[in-house]
Design a protein around this motif. Structure first.
Motif, PDB file in Angstrom:
ATOM      1  N   VAL A  42      43.994 107.448  90.877  1.00  0.00           N
ATOM      2  CA  VAL A  42      43.146 106.251  90.923  1.00  0.00           C
ATOM      3  C   VAL A  42      41.835 106.548  91.638  1.00  0.00           C
ATOM      4  CG1 VAL A  42      43.014 103.878  91.766  1.00  0.00           C
ATOM      5  CG2 VAL A  42      45.140 104.720  90.782  1.00  0.00           C
ATOM      6  N   VAL A  43      41.880 107.356  92.685  1.00  0.00           N
ATOM      7  CA  VAL A  43      40.643 107.739  93.387  1.00  0.00           C
ATOM      8  C   VAL A  43      39.687 108.443  92.426  1.00  0.00           C
ATOM      9  CG1 VAL A  43      39.694 109.305  95.118  1.00  0.00           C
ATOM     10  CG2 VAL A  43      41.604 107.829  95.709  1.00  0.00           C
ATOM     11  N   SER A  48      34.815 108.404  89.204  1.00  0.00           N
ATOM     12  CA  SER A  48      34.071 108.790  88.002  1.00  0.00           C
ATOM     13  C   SER A  48      33.461 107.582  87.298  1.00  0.00           C
ATOM     14  CB  SER A  48      34.996 109.546  87.040  1.00  0.00           C
ATOM     15  OG  SER A  48      36.053 108.713  86.604  1.00  0.00           O
ATOM     16  N   GLN A  49      34.162 106.456  87.297  1.00  0.00           N
ATOM     17  CA  GLN A  49      33.655 105.270  86.613  1.00  0.00           C
ATOM     18  C   GLN A  49      32.519 104.588  87.365  1.00  0.00           C
ATOM     19  OE1 GLN A  49      34.566 104.181  83.497  1.00  0.00           O
ATOM     20  NE2 GLN A  49      35.721 106.104  83.413  1.00  0.00           N
ATOM     21  N   THR A 106      37.509 119.837 104.725  1.00  0.00           N
ATOM     22  CA  THR A 106      37.446 120.210 103.309  1.00  0.00           C
ATOM     23  C   THR A 106      36.125 120.866 102.936  1.00  0.00           C
ATOM     24  OG1 THR A 106      36.621 117.990 102.716  1.00  0.00           O
ATOM     25  CG2 THR A 106      39.014 118.338 102.694  1.00  0.00           C
ATOM     26  N   GLY A 107      35.096 120.676 103.769  1.00  0.00           N
ATOM     27  CA  GLY A 107      33.780 121.191 103.415  1.00  0.00           C
ATOM     28  C   GLY A 107      33.158 120.467 102.246  1.00  0.00           C
ATOM     29  N   GLY A 108      33.668 119.277 101.940  1.00  0.00           N
ATOM     30  CA  GLY A 108      33.160 118.524 100.805  1.00  0.00           C
ATOM     31  C   GLY A 108      32.460 117.255 101.231  1.00  0.00           C
ATOM     32  N   GLY A 109      32.318 116.350 100.261  1.00  0.00           N
ATOM     33  CA  GLY A 109      31.613 115.105 100.510  1.00  0.00           C
ATOM     34  C   GLY A 109      32.556 113.926 100.561  1.00  0.00           C
ATOM     35  N   TRP A 110      32.054 112.779 100.092  1.00  0.00           N
ATOM     36  CA  TRP A 110      32.796 111.525 100.182  1.00  0.00           C
ATOM     37  C   TRP A 110      34.049 111.567  99.311  1.00  0.00           C
ATOM     38  CZ3 TRP A 110      32.146 106.401  97.377  1.00  0.00           C
ATOM     39  CH2 TRP A 110      32.756 105.360  98.095  1.00  0.00           C
ATOM     40  N   LEU A 111      33.960 112.159  98.119  1.00  0.00           N
ATOM     41  CA  LEU A 111      35.118 112.231  97.237  1.00  0.00           C
ATOM     42  C   LEU A 111      36.233 113.064  97.860  1.00  0.00           C
ATOM     43  CD1 LEU A 111      36.594 111.748  94.594  1.00  0.00           C
ATOM     44  CD2 LEU A 111      35.350 113.691  93.608  1.00  0.00           C
ATOM     45  N   ALA A 112      35.893 114.195  98.446  1.00  0.00           N
ATOM     46  CA  ALA A 112      36.914 115.022  99.092  1.00  0.00           C
ATOM     47  C   ALA A 112      37.575 114.274 100.246  1.00  0.00           C
ATOM     48  CB  ALA A 112      36.294 116.320  99.592  1.00  0.00           C
ATOM     49  N   ALA A 113      36.789 113.545 101.030  1.00  0.00           N
ATOM     50  CA  ALA A 113      37.355 112.780 102.144  1.00  0.00           C
ATOM     51  C   ALA A 113      38.266 111.676 101.623  1.00  0.00           C
ATOM     52  CB  ALA A 113      36.228 112.194 102.996  1.00  0.00           C
ATOM     53  N   LYS A 114      37.849 110.965 100.573  1.00  0.00           N
ATOM     54  CA  LYS A 114      38.700 109.918 100.002  1.00  0.00           C
ATOM     55  C   LYS A 114      39.995 110.492  99.465  1.00  0.00           C
ATOM     56  CE  LYS A 114      35.999 107.944  97.007  1.00  0.00           C
ATOM     57  NZ  LYS A 114      35.643 106.965  95.953  1.00  0.00           N
ATOM     58  N   THR A 115      39.949 111.678  98.877  1.00  0.00           N
ATOM     59  CA  THR A 115      41.157 112.287  98.336  1.00  0.00           C
ATOM     60  C   THR A 115      42.145 112.644  99.441  1.00  0.00           C
ATOM     61  OG1 THR A 115      39.858 113.196  96.497  1.00  0.00           O
ATOM     62  CG2 THR A 115      42.027 114.159  96.899  1.00  0.00           C
ATOM     63  N   ASP A 159      42.223 102.390  98.597  1.00  0.00           N
ATOM     64  CA  ASP A 159      42.010 103.822  98.820  1.00  0.00           C
ATOM     65  C   ASP A 159      40.927 104.370  97.906  1.00  0.00           C
ATOM     66  OD1 ASP A 159      43.898 103.925 100.786  1.00  0.00           O
ATOM     67  OD2 ASP A 159      45.501 104.670  99.510  1.00  0.00           O
ATOM     68  N   ALA A 160      40.966 103.961  96.636  1.00  0.00           N
ATOM     69  CA  ALA A 160      39.986 104.467  95.676  1.00  0.00           C
ATOM     70  C   ALA A 160      38.577 103.998  96.006  1.00  0.00           C
ATOM     71  CB  ALA A 160      40.366 104.023  94.262  1.00  0.00           C
ATOM     72  N   TRP A 161      38.460 102.845  96.656  1.00  0.00           N
ATOM     73  CA  TRP A 161      37.148 102.323  97.014  1.00  0.00           C
ATOM     74  C   TRP A 161      36.677 102.830  98.373  1.00  0.00           C
ATOM     75  CZ3 TRP A 161      38.893  96.825  95.234  1.00  0.00           C
ATOM     76  CH2 TRP A 161      38.821  96.756  93.845  1.00  0.00           C
TER      77      TRP A 161
END
Length: 438
Positions: A42-43, A48-49, A106-115, A159-161
């Motif tokens: 769902v995240v 992506s949407q 994670t060395g990533g951005g917002w998507l990595a943190a949400k995951t 969580d996805a938001w």
């Protein structure tokens, strides 16, 4: 002569001998896998949407604050609460700090943190599974409890938001599991840590855990040491933080120039001052509103609302049995949820559905664990209840019945359909009962 009723001995707090550690571990692993796949899926779909944009002002604030904190930590600024509070601009800075830590790891951005946060929230399904087994339920009901919590539509969407409700629910469930299984002294220590964390995430969740722990206090010698540790640690660590937060209540603003207080702020539907919003608390966000003004992200919460409404009908029966369970999670969860609900209604009221998500999860869990009905009979009652709610919804909604004649016609049709559905449902249940016992 009428047969006498034989009272069954309630199940104890320990699983049956057939539940080997290996089977329990495999069941927990299966529940965790399903919950993790759903949360992460769902995240990714929502991200992506929405082209990676935050859908809520709070999510936008968490994203920008976590980016700022992560950048500050990379530049060597000390990890001090005063520095973090200054960057976030709030005394409740726990979630942006956790999100920033996930970014660093994670060395990533917002998507990595949400995951990563979604995976942490998915572990709440395993805690629900363990609570069911600890409360004496079988593997099937335990698996159902874990899957229902792991697949909760409301928690999946929060969580996805990029919001914190799934993480808070997971912390509460794991704390309840430790309170139920561990010795009282260890339960006190674990709960104090969770309370301290919740004071930086959502203070009302700390109230939930504190009341749930007090429900387990017994006047016995072995509880004396844990009680002394609890009181001492609370006086040193918890009380100063609570007083600081309580002193800031009148200075907090939920909108520019509008203070929060306990009278309800901007957008608040405080039930003490606005009792007319009780229907909003019980039935909102209304699943029957499909007008152009409802084309907002909250529309995706309608499925979670339907589950919440169904649990409200089954809740009283399940809560009575949960209250009688003093060795499992039942009574502690009822008292903790009641304290949380009282604080929620006094501060926010009807429209803050995010704060209600913890209540939704706990009510769903208690219904699955303690409802003394078969799934077929429970579904029959839910269908009749939802049909009655649909009758009210059809008459209430200007989009479904725009004229007086359409409202009258809908009332007549639903007035015939509900009794027929109830009658045929009872006949079907009686027929299935006869078939099983012949």
């Amino acid at each position: 002569m009428r047969a006498t009723t034989v009272l069954r001995k309630p199940a104890g707090p320990h699983p049956s001998p057939t539940d080997s550690p290996r089977r329990t571990f495999l069941g927990a692993l299966a529940v965790l896998t399903a919950a993790a796949v759903l949360h992460v899926g769902v995240v990714l779909v929502v991200h992506s949407q929405t082209n990676g944009d935050a859908l809520f002002p709070d999510a936008q604030g968490y994203r920008s604050a976590s980016d700022m904190i992560a950048a500050a930590w990379r530049s060597g600024i000390p990890w001090e609460p005063r520095n973090i509070s200054g960057m976030v601009g709030s005394a409740v800075w726990g979630y942006p700090a956790i999100m920033a830590l996930c970014r660093l790891l994670t060395g990533g951005g917002w998507l990595a943190a949400k995951t990563v946060l979604a995976l942490l929230a998915a572990t709440g399904a395993v805690a629900a599974y363990g609570l069911a087994l600890t409360s004496g339920r079988g593997r099937k009901r335990a698996a159902a409890a874990g899957l229902m919590v792991g697949a909760s539509p409301s928690l999946l969407l929060w969580d996805a938001w990029g919001l914190k409700d799934g993480l808070i629910t997971s912390i509460v469930l794991w704390s309840l599991l430790v309170q139920t299984r561990a010795r009282f002294s260890l339960a006190c220590f674990s709960t104090l840590v969770s309370i301290y964390a919740c004071l930086y995430l959502r203070p009302t969740a700390a109230l939930f855990l504190g009341v749930a722990l007090l429900a387990r206090v017994r006047f016995r010698r072995e509880y004396l040491a844990g009680s002394l540790v609890l009181v001492g640690a609370a006086a040193v660590f918890i009380l100063p933080r609570v007083m600081t937060l309580f002193g800031l209540v009148d200075s907090l603003e939920v909108h520019d120039g509008t203070r929060l207080a306990f009278g309800g702020g901007y957008g608040s539907q405080n039930l003490l001052n606005h009792p007319q919003y009780l229907v909003t608390l019980l039935l909102g966000p209304f699943p029957w509103e499909f007008g152009p003004e409802t084309a907002v992200p909250e529309r995706w919460l309608y499925l979670g609302t339907i589950i919440w409404i169904a649990c409200l009908f089954l809740g009283p029966t399940a809560l009575r049995r949960a209250w009688a369970d003093t060795t499992g999670v039942g009574r502690a969860a009822v008292l903790g949820a009641s304290a949380y609900a009282a604080a929620y209604m006094a501060a926010f009221g009807g429209a803050f559905y995010r704060q209600r998500s913890l209540l939704e999860c706990m009510l769903l869990l208690l219904v699955v664990l303690y409802l003394p009905l078969s799934p077929a009979r429970a579904m029959m009652r839910i269908h009749v209840w939802l049909a009655a709610i649909a009758a009210v919804a059809v008459v209430h909604s200007p989009h479904l019945t725009p004229t007086a004649w359409s409202k009258c016609l809908a009332v007549c049709v639903l007035g015939l359909a509900v009794p027929l559905a109830f009658t045929y449902g009872r006949r079907g249940a009686a027929r299935r009962f006869r078939e099983r016992h012949t």
